[in-house]
Write an enzyme that holds these catalytic residues in place. Sequence first.
Site, PDB file in Angstrom:
ATOM      1  N   GLU A 206       0.556  -4.935  -3.354  1.00 18.77           N
ATOM      2  CA  GLU A 206       0.885  -4.588  -2.072  1.00 18.77           C
ATOM      3  C   GLU A 206       0.850  -5.563  -1.124  1.00 18.77           C
ATOM      4  O   GLU A 206       0.087  -6.118  -0.936  1.00 18.77           O
ATOM      5  CB  GLU A 206       0.051  -3.139  -1.687  1.00 18.77           C
ATOM      6  CG  GLU A 206       0.238  -3.018  -0.392  1.00 18.77           C
ATOM      7  CD  GLU A 206      -0.175  -1.354  -0.173  1.00 18.77           C
ATOM      8  OE1 GLU A 206      -1.020  -0.717  -0.718  1.00 18.77           O
ATOM      9  OE2 GLU A 206       0.563  -0.790   0.795  1.00 18.77           O
ATOM     10  N   CYS A 397       0.811   2.438   0.481  1.00 22.46           N
ATOM     11  CA  CYS A 397       1.202   2.944   1.829  1.00 22.46           C
ATOM     12  C   CYS A 397       2.450   2.339   2.263  1.00 22.46           C
ATOM     13  O   CYS A 397       3.211   2.986   2.935  1.00 22.46           O
ATOM     14  CB  CYS A 397      -0.049   2.986   2.753  1.00 22.46           C
ATOM     15  SG  CYS A 397      -1.334   4.137   2.314  1.00 22.46           S
ATOM     16  N   ASN A 528       3.885   8.259  -2.893  1.00 24.86           N
ATOM     17  CA  ASN A 528       2.731   7.610  -3.008  1.00 24.86           C
ATOM     18  C   ASN A 528       1.668   8.349  -2.548  1.00 24.86           C
ATOM     19  O   ASN A 528       1.739   8.549  -1.179  1.00 24.86           O
ATOM     20  CB  ASN A 528       2.705   6.221  -2.331  1.00 24.86           C
ATOM     21  CG  ASN A 528       1.303   5.398  -2.366  1.00 24.86           C
ATOM     22  OD1 ASN A 528       0.788   4.985  -3.313  1.00 24.86           O
ATOM     23  ND2 ASN A 528       0.837   5.392  -1.076  1.00 24.86           N
ATOM     24  N   GLU A 529       0.530   8.759  -3.064  1.00 23.10           N
ATOM     25  CA  GLU A 529      -0.378   9.623  -2.685  1.00 23.10           C
ATOM     26  C   GLU A 529       0.055  10.725  -1.581  1.00 23.10           C
ATOM     27  O   GLU A 529      -0.565  11.019  -0.723  1.00 23.10           O
ATOM     28  CB  GLU A 529      -1.496   8.719  -1.852  1.00 23.10           C
ATOM     29  CG  GLU A 529      -2.106   7.677  -2.793  1.00 23.10           C
ATOM     30  CD  GLU A 529      -3.149   7.042  -2.260  1.00 23.10           C
ATOM     31  OE1 GLU A 529      -3.248   7.015  -0.833  1.00 23.10           O
ATOM     32  OE2 GLU A 529      -3.916   5.990  -2.965  1.00 23.10           O
TER      33      GLU A 529
HETATM   34  O1  AHR Z   1      -4.700   0.020  -2.227  1.00 24.94           O
HETATM   35  C1  AHR Z   1      -4.701   0.295  -0.683  1.00 24.94           C
HETATM   36  C2  AHR Z   1      -4.196   1.411  -0.309  1.00 24.94           C
HETATM   37  O2  AHR Z   1      -4.870   2.533  -1.055  1.00 24.94           O
HETATM   38  C3  AHR Z   1      -2.833   1.677  -0.863  1.00 24.94           C
HETATM   39  O3  AHR Z   1      -1.774   1.258   0.002  1.00 24.94           O
HETATM   40  C4  AHR Z   1      -2.614   3.314  -0.900  1.00 24.94           C
HETATM   41  O4  AHR Z   1      -1.819   3.637  -1.842  1.00 24.94           O
HETATM   42  C5  AHR Z   1      -4.082   3.731  -1.215  1.00 24.94           C
HETATM   43  O5  AHR Z   1      -4.581   4.618  -0.090  1.00 24.94           O
END
Ligand code: AHR
Length: 797
Positions: A206, A397, A528-529
């Site tokens: 990321e 994120c 994602n989440e």
């Molecule tokens: O890994 C850091 C963050 O943790 C990521 O961006 C997100 O997907 C999670 O909340």
Amino acid sequence: MKKVLLFLFFIMSFVSAFAHHPDSVFVKGYTTGKNDNKNGLHIAYSFDGKNWISIGNEFSFLRSDYGRWGSSKKMYDPVLVKNSSTEWACYFFTEAEHKVVGVATTSDLVLWKPQDYFLYEEVKKKFPAINKALSNATVVYKQPWSFVQALINHTDLEAYRNMQYSVTAQSFAEKNPSLKPVNVSLNVHMDRKKTISDKLVGVFFEDLNYAADGGLYAELIQNRDFEYSSKDRREWNSTTNWINKNGKLIIETAQPVSKNNPHYAVLQSGDEIVNNGFDGIAVTAGEKYDLSLFARSVNKGSLSVVLTDSNGNKISNEITIAANAANWKQYKAVLIANTSFKHARLSVTAKKNETAVDLISLFPQKTFKNRKNGLRADLAQAIADIKPRFMRFPGGCLAHGNGLDNIYQWKNSIGKLEERKPDFNLWGYHQTMGLGYYEYFQFCEDIGAEPLPVLAAGVPCQNSSHHHQTGIAGQQGGIPLNEMDAYIQDILDLIEWANADKSTTWGKLRAAAGHPAPFNLKYIGIGNEDLISEVFKERFAMIYKAIKAKYPDMIVIGTVGPFYEGSDYSFGWDFASAMGVPMVDEHYYVPPAWLINNQDYYDKYDRTKPKVYLGEYAAHVRGRPNNMETALAEALYLCSVERNGDVVEMTSYAPLLAKEGHTQWNPDMIYFNNSELKPTPGYEVQKMFGNNAGEEYIESSVTVDHGNADVQKRIATSIVKDVKTGDLIIKLVNLLPVEATVDFKDLQLGNYQIEKTVLQGNPDDKNSKPVVTKEAVQNNKLLLPKYSFTVLRIKMK
Ligand code: AHR
């Protein structure tokens, strides 16, 4: 788990044997305002309606999910109402001024559906029932005692689990001061085996903690295109990280190199602009650096470019660029450093006539695999050394972004550098997009990892600071439905770009970028989440169906929230199962003791449901270091994941990279600065698993000669066979403060050639490194040092 049940049984029998409670009691919701109003909704009961008992000692049954982490997520004046025999609702304000109302519903006061937010003015007009509830005093309900008992059981269980999960290596050792070394019998059942995933260990990249620009992306110039802005960081602008020794740096936007890259600098004759890189430019004597810049000069300019030390002394050859084109033109040259220096600068001087410059770039020639626009060789190699079977990118994120406008658009990240569209990074800095989809795919291919791009499910981060339609922060927005077709087309185009031949529109672009052969994309992450709201579900379903219709073989990975349980997890699993999504992405950041106590987590998974990608996980302890305690807990847990390699297809620790001084999230797997890498014990564990993967899991049973289950569960093992080499691989974790001697019983190891890798250190060690030896196993027994992870690679052939 047995212990939890015993505990519950104890509590419940205690309650029914001794408590004298009426058939029904009064129940109400309330809040305290403590913790800056972030503790949310509590529930109390009363026998007489006057004296109230808080359930679970102010247990938070519901917290506000409104707004961003940190300063937001507050709840004011909640009202708990019973809408029907099966539904409760909580209405609350998100700030003291009563501007925004939060609405949440539940059937059991434990599992709550996604929250909605409305402006209070709107509520007054459109939702009289909610408005009435908000203006009433607290409502009190009469509920059967069993209802309250269920809530008490829930909070007791939570309290018990929290107690269990708070045990650290230190507190365990202190509680067991006289623990003696243990003996372990390991019975290997060579005939009881199953096929497991061959993609268990991958990486999740990321762009967080300066992982891309200033990190893996080898570009040495910061703000090379003068596109930094206050959207990235309040105090930033086009001139950030540049100085003009002659005065003010002039920035203009008329007739730019590209509309996606509107700002450029204009140098007057004599101006010298200097860039400090990312905390300095680390150069090595004798190494070559590729310089490239765009320039335009109506009156034939001339630029001189050189590397300097921090005092302005030249430390490379000085090159002259005859910037004599009236239109933008790219110029290239090579700088050779004549000394090694960690904090070099790049100096560009206009020798004559006004000259506009843009996209001033400097790359070491020695990038990973010597690729142009390439990756920092040492960092890329460290990732490759894990032998990851896949790489998830570009976030997290970052992929779904802070608000709709910030959703990562893969098309903005490909093509000529000057035409890529930079954006702010929601982690508080800038994305040049220089490391874009082409580079990610190329890197995956270079390290033999399957690419796993993650795209937003038509919704941005639920914690976004701004909702584009309502302006209400924290409300999950969604791409308007009439724009979804175009968004879905972008996703389909990505698959065409990655996999189709060069006769197609997008395949042609990939070929033109230097990769005529398809990248062979097999996996794609959607979401994602995300909050499993109606907004999300509608959009996910549209995307999923479109991909399946056009690319039925594509493995789409869904999302089930940021925790190992709770609303998004439960509703996400229900939704994905109902949709027939082949795999879902689970995330959990947990204390080491969670991992120790939940080694049976996947044993209980239904094998007929979607497969699991454990896409983000890590052990977190106080202070958030990456140390031996966290690493060993992860190793222990990964043994249980290998055992469940028939339902868990993939795993990736998170986050991967963090630049010192620019770290927004801890712990991370690899810390680095401009010239050094600092791999953590967690990295070593990933590497040991990645390098010792197998495709066959062999059953075994472990007996520890100690009666205490807390001791027993700190020993873990996993046995796999690497089918290609025929090697048998035994992994052994000892998270005890004492040694353990393993007896391999029927598996006579004395006859085999064995490579032994041991990672050992005290729980708070951050620099432990594995030691590899080749030695025979004596008397069929092996000593596991205290706090260690051992891998035996046994040559069976
Ligand atoms: O890994 C850091 C963050 O943790 C990521 O961006 C997100 O997907 C999670 O909340």
